[in-house]
Design a protein around this motif. Sequence first.
Motif, PDB file in Angstrom:
ATOM      1  N   GLN A  59      -2.256   2.909  -5.598  1.00  0.00           N
ATOM      2  CA  GLN A  59      -0.804   2.723  -5.546  1.00  0.00           C
ATOM      3  C   GLN A  59      -0.367   2.354  -4.139  1.00  0.00           C
ATOM      4  O   GLN A  59       0.501   1.507  -3.946  1.00  0.00           O
ATOM      5  N   GLU A  60      -0.996   2.973  -3.129  1.00  0.00           N
ATOM      6  CA  GLU A  60      -0.647   2.691  -1.740  1.00  0.00           C
ATOM      7  C   GLU A  60      -0.962   1.233  -1.394  1.00  0.00           C
ATOM      8  O   GLU A  60      -0.176   0.551  -0.732  1.00  0.00           O
ATOM      9  N   GLU A  61      -2.118   0.729  -1.846  1.00  0.00           N
ATOM     10  CA  GLU A  61      -2.489  -0.665  -1.591  1.00  0.00           C
ATOM     11  C   GLU A  61      -1.505  -1.621  -2.280  1.00  0.00           C
ATOM     12  O   GLU A  61      -1.120  -2.632  -1.705  1.00  0.00           O
ATOM     13  N   LYS A  62      -1.117  -1.285  -3.486  1.00  0.00           N
ATOM     14  CA  LYS A  62      -0.166  -2.128  -4.213  1.00  0.00           C
ATOM     15  C   LYS A  62       1.186  -2.172  -3.504  1.00  0.00           C
ATOM     16  O   LYS A  62       1.776  -3.238  -3.350  1.00  0.00           O
ATOM     17  N   LYS A  63       1.668  -1.013  -3.053  1.00  0.00           N
ATOM     18  CA  LYS A  63       2.956  -0.956  -2.354  1.00  0.00           C
ATOM     19  C   LYS A  63       2.881  -1.725  -1.035  1.00  0.00           C
ATOM     20  O   LYS A  63       3.826  -2.439  -0.670  1.00  0.00           O
ATOM     21  N   ALA A  64       1.779  -1.595  -0.309  1.00  0.00           N
ATOM     22  CA  ALA A  64       1.611  -2.311   0.962  1.00  0.00           C
ATOM     23  C   ALA A  64       1.606  -3.815   0.724  1.00  0.00           C
ATOM     24  O   ALA A  64       2.229  -4.574   1.485  1.00  0.00           O
ATOM     25  N   LEU A  65       0.950  -4.247  -0.320  1.00  0.00           N
ATOM     26  CA  LEU A  65       0.911  -5.672  -0.652  1.00  0.00           C
ATOM     27  C   LEU A  65       2.303  -6.177  -1.038  1.00  0.00           C
ATOM     28  O   LEU A  65       2.713  -7.253  -0.608  1.00  0.00           O
ATOM     29  N   GLU A  66       3.023  -5.387  -1.829  1.00  0.00           N
ATOM     30  CA  GLU A  66       4.385  -5.772  -2.211  1.00  0.00           C
ATOM     31  C   GLU A  66       5.267  -5.967  -0.976  1.00  0.00           C
ATOM     32  O   GLU A  66       6.034  -6.928  -0.896  1.00  0.00           O
ATOM     33  N   LYS A  67       5.131  -5.081   0.004  1.00  0.00           N
ATOM     34  CA  LYS A  67       5.918  -5.206   1.240  1.00  0.00           C
ATOM     35  C   LYS A  67       5.539  -6.474   1.998  1.00  0.00           C
ATOM     36  O   LYS A  67       6.400  -7.163   2.535  1.00  0.00           O
ATOM     37  N   GLN A  68       4.248  -6.784   2.053  1.00  0.00           N
ATOM     38  CA  GLN A  68       3.791  -7.993   2.745  1.00  0.00           C
ATOM     39  C   GLN A  68       4.297  -9.253   2.037  1.00  0.00           C
ATOM     40  O   GLN A  68       4.684 -10.215   2.686  1.00  0.00           O
ATOM     41  N   GLU A  70       7.019  -9.446   0.120  1.00  0.00           N
ATOM     42  CA  GLU A  70       8.472  -9.500   0.325  1.00  0.00           C
ATOM     43  C   GLU A  70       8.821 -10.028   1.718  1.00  0.00           C
ATOM     44  O   GLU A  70       9.799 -10.743   1.884  1.00  0.00           O
ATOM     45  N   SER A  71       8.018  -9.672   2.708  1.00  0.00           N
ATOM     46  CA  SER A  71       8.295 -10.123   4.074  1.00  0.00           C
ATOM     47  C   SER A  71       7.786 -11.542   4.318  1.00  0.00           C
ATOM     48  O   SER A  71       8.049 -12.122   5.367  1.00  0.00           O
ATOM     49  N   GLY A  72       7.038 -12.090   3.356  1.00  0.00           N
ATOM     50  CA  GLY A  72       6.528 -13.457   3.490  1.00  0.00           C
ATOM     51  C   GLY A  72       5.255 -13.567   4.304  1.00  0.00           C
ATOM     52  O   GLY A  72       4.814 -14.658   4.643  1.00  0.00           O
ATOM     53  N   ARG A  73       4.622 -12.443   4.628  1.00  0.00           N
ATOM     54  CA  ARG A  73       3.397 -12.476   5.436  1.00  0.00           C
ATOM     55  C   ARG A  73       2.160 -12.896   4.637  1.00  0.00           C
ATOM     56  O   ARG A  73       1.218 -13.419   5.196  1.00  0.00           O
ATOM     57  N   VAL A  74       2.170 -12.658   3.343  1.00  0.00           N
ATOM     58  CA  VAL A  74       1.046 -13.075   2.492  1.00  0.00           C
ATOM     59  C   VAL A  74       1.586 -13.680   1.200  1.00  0.00           C
ATOM     60  O   VAL A  74       2.717 -13.411   0.798  1.00  0.00           O
ATOM     61  N   ASP A  79       0.886 -16.940  -6.484  1.00  0.00           N
ATOM     62  CA  ASP A  79       0.955 -18.091  -5.582  1.00  0.00           C
ATOM     63  C   ASP A  79      -0.425 -18.476  -5.069  1.00  0.00           C
ATOM     64  O   ASP A  79      -0.744 -19.645  -4.897  1.00  0.00           O
ATOM     65  N   GLU A  80      -1.256 -17.465  -4.826  1.00  0.00           N
ATOM     66  CA  GLU A  80      -2.634 -17.718  -4.392  1.00  0.00           C
ATOM     67  C   GLU A  80      -3.406 -18.462  -5.473  1.00  0.00           C
ATOM     68  O   GLU A  80      -4.114 -19.437  -5.205  1.00  0.00           O
ATOM     69  N   LEU A  81      -3.258 -18.022  -6.718  1.00  0.00           N
ATOM     70  CA  LEU A  81      -3.931 -18.684  -7.830  1.00  0.00           C
ATOM     71  C   LEU A  81      -3.412 -20.107  -8.023  1.00  0.00           C
ATOM     72  O   LEU A  81      -4.188 -21.024  -8.323  1.00  0.00           O
ATOM     73  N   LYS A  82      -2.115 -20.310  -7.822  1.00  0.00           N
ATOM     74  CA  LYS A  82      -1.553 -21.659  -7.916  1.00  0.00           C
ATOM     75  C   LYS A  82      -2.178 -22.564  -6.864  1.00  0.00           C
ATOM     76  O   LYS A  82      -2.518 -23.721  -7.152  1.00  0.00           O
TER      77      LYS A  82
END
Length: 120
Positions: A59-68, A70-74, A79-82
């Motif tokens: 859950q922590e990894e998922k939340k960290a990824l969601e924040k990244q 949202e901030s446009g860092r990743v 989008d990666e698959l596209k």
Amino acid sequence: MVQVYEYDKNFILTKPVLIEPDEDGEYMIPENCTTVQPPSFVKPIFHPAEKTWTEAATQEEKKALEKQIESGRVLSPIDELKAQNAAITAQLAEAQSLAESQAQMIANLYLILAEGGKGE
């Protein structure tokens, strides 16, 4: 050409890989790859015995990824698959163009031979 999915020593998905057939038309799938497509998980992990994928992200990894994201860092996984799909589509178009060029060259050679071997 066939697409397989590469995983690391911990069976975590690393990337999709295109495999070309060998001279006999056979596809040699590397040991650390599978043809089983993973679902759109954050961190897919492969289970070779069952030939299935499950989610390995906490859950922590998922939340960290969601924040990244949202901030446009990743890029988001979609989008990666596209982007990967666009790159694969471009590779396929290039391969098809090369095959058409080769077919045209072969046709021209046959025409030259049919005309008695006299080129232009």
